[in-house]
Design an enzyme around this catalytic site. Sequence first.
Site, PDB file in Angstrom:
ATOM      1  N   HIS A 189      -8.703   0.818   0.183  1.00  0.00           N
ATOM      2  CA  HIS A 189      -8.665  -0.076  -0.978  1.00  0.00           C
ATOM      3  C   HIS A 189     -10.057  -0.630  -1.301  1.00  0.00           C
ATOM      4  O   HIS A 189     -10.242  -1.829  -1.483  1.00  0.00           O
ATOM      5  CB  HIS A 189      -7.661  -1.212  -0.754  1.00  0.00           C
ATOM      6  CG  HIS A 189      -6.263  -0.723  -0.566  1.00  0.00           C
ATOM      7  ND1 HIS A 189      -5.514  -0.175  -1.582  1.00  0.00           N
ATOM      8  CD2 HIS A 189      -5.481  -0.662   0.540  1.00  0.00           C
ATOM      9  CE1 HIS A 189      -4.338   0.194  -1.114  1.00  0.00           C
ATOM     10  NE2 HIS A 189      -4.294  -0.081   0.175  1.00  0.00           N
ATOM     11  N   SER A 212       0.828  -1.197   0.000  1.00  0.00           N
ATOM     12  CA  SER A 212       0.000   0.000   0.000  1.00  0.00           C
ATOM     13  C   SER A 212       0.870   1.257   0.000  1.00  0.00           C
ATOM     14  O   SER A 212       1.590   1.524  -0.962  1.00  0.00           O
ATOM     15  CB  SER A 212      -0.976  -0.033   1.186  1.00  0.00           C
ATOM     16  OG  SER A 212      -1.975   0.949   1.035  1.00  0.00           O
TER      17      SER A 212
END
Length: 311
Positions: free
Chosen positions: A199, A94
């Site tokens: 996400h 990420s």
Amino acid sequence: MELQRALLFDGQGAQEVGMGRDLCEADADVRCLYEEADRVLEMPLSSLSFHGPAEALVQTAVCQPALFVHGIAFFTLLQKRVPSFRFSVAAGLSLGELTAHAAAGTFSFSAGLRLVKTRAMAIQKAAEEAPGGMIALVGADKATAEEIAREARLDIANYNAPGQLILSGTHQALALVPELARERKVRKVIPLDVSGAFHSRLMHKAAEELRRFLEDFPLEAPRVPVFSNYLGRPVRRPDEIRSTLIHQVEGSVRWEDCIRGMLEQGIGQFVEIGPRPILTGLLRRIAPQAEGIALTTVLDLQSHEHTLLKR
């Protein structure tokens, strides 16, 4: 034959109070990086990283820049202490993907600070406007997790490792997961202590804000391939990097695919940089035979120096 090595950087969730303090005490160049970060970010990042409080450090707008600075600071110290250190590919979970790009030369540390600040603030704003959360499925396979996600109208945020998948979405949808998981005999369901539905489709506005920022943001081809969370494979062209960084904000993190792709390329050693050894733990679940080294403190760097000298 030269050792093929991957350099990995942690993402949000790895932060902890005290991170980076030992790095600053060990090296003047690292202190300069933290001073630059405080100035560019217009926040007392050094103090928040070194002393907390924890409730401030966990906020997305603080946590993501703190991890980025910690990653580049540690990488800088690693290069000074082990000048022969080389890596063949880079990746990060990420937020860590941005740190990997900075280490690989896609953009400078200073430019990276502006990018990470924009990304973090956009994500925090999106999380406040569209509240949600995340939940881990332990022991579920991909097909089962995807079935639960479809039925509950959730997104799969992370394909982290075999038996470890993360769902993301609204609180109302997440409330359906325990029963759906029980019906499918999923071993464990764990709500995550996060401030938003990262996400997932709820991050769409954040992705669009990042898109606008990246339109004029200078990107170079990295010195080594950097694996994209969104694609699960390496990217090298600036246009592809720009696109994947945008899509990553609301798309799934395909971390297992990234690790397996590195193994297929002949990577023999994985070096994780971050405050806690999260990625090394995932590596053990994906490929128990792989060599993983977690660098969390200066003492770790000292103890692994001989291994990191291998070429």
